[in-house]
Motif scaffolding. Sequence first.
Motif, mmCIF file in Angstrom:
data_model
loop_
_atom_site.group_PDB
_atom_site.id
_atom_site.type_symbol
_atom_site.label_atom_id
_atom_site.label_comp_id
_atom_site.label_asym_id
_atom_site.label_seq_id
_atom_site.Cartn_x
_atom_site.Cartn_y
_atom_site.Cartn_z
ATOM 1 N N GLN A 109 38.030 7.094 144.812
ATOM 2 C CA GLN A 109 37.606 6.976 146.203
ATOM 3 C C GLN A 109 38.491 7.825 147.112
ATOM 4 O O GLN A 109 37.990 8.537 147.977
ATOM 5 C CB GLN A 109 37.638 5.533 146.675
ATOM 6 N N PRO A 121 34.532 1.563 146.179
ATOM 7 C CA PRO A 121 34.747 0.812 144.941
ATOM 8 C C PRO A 121 33.746 -0.334 144.847
ATOM 9 O O PRO A 121 33.310 -0.868 145.869
ATOM 10 C CB PRO A 121 36.178 0.281 145.088
ATOM 11 N N ASN A 135 32.777 2.861 140.903
ATOM 12 C CA ASN A 135 32.479 3.411 142.225
ATOM 13 C C ASN A 135 30.999 3.650 142.443
ATOM 14 O O ASN A 135 30.249 3.876 141.495
ATOM 15 C CB ASN A 135 33.190 4.759 142.421
#
Length: 191
Positions: A109, A121, A135
């Motif tokens: 991320q 996430p 993710n």
Amino acid sequence: MAPQASSMSCASIWNMVQGVLSEHTAKALLISSLPPNIFTAEMQTIRQYSLTNSSSDYNKASAIYQWMTANIAREPNRGTLTGCAYPEVINYTLTNRKGYCFYTAQMFQALCVIFDLDCYPVGGKDARGTDYYWNLINVDGQWYHADISQDAGMSVGVYRYFLVSDSVMLKERTVNTDWRYSYPSCPSNYR
């Protein structure tokens, strides 16, 4: 337009990181406390994939994924994580070149945010019922799942969980329904 990473020094990249992250206030405050040399040294190695802020969404996502799966090993489950500070997660992952799924999801991320990709996430459970994280990433206006931990060490072209749909990802995982996000649908694999 952001300058190309290949023409930038470590200090310039760090300034760009902090500038981009300033748009993402919650994460900006946390990641800006990382030592500049930790993050920028890794940003320099990502340049081998010709990654810049002007690259296409797919090329950015692919380069970040390739770098992480080649450089960050999967670490066995470290148990339930509570009160884990974001900078320490990133620092641990970069320093040790490995990370539990929560760590790799946070790292992915962070790198996506730096290159202007929407990425979040996802918390859930794996097939054994263990806490698990991966993710969601937006590429060219479409949401997809990505799981660095499961693809760590694999070669390009044999990834199982890069830009995949709900039907692929949720065969072996469930999403926490009490999670703070309302997840977008991921109807198809990347073309």
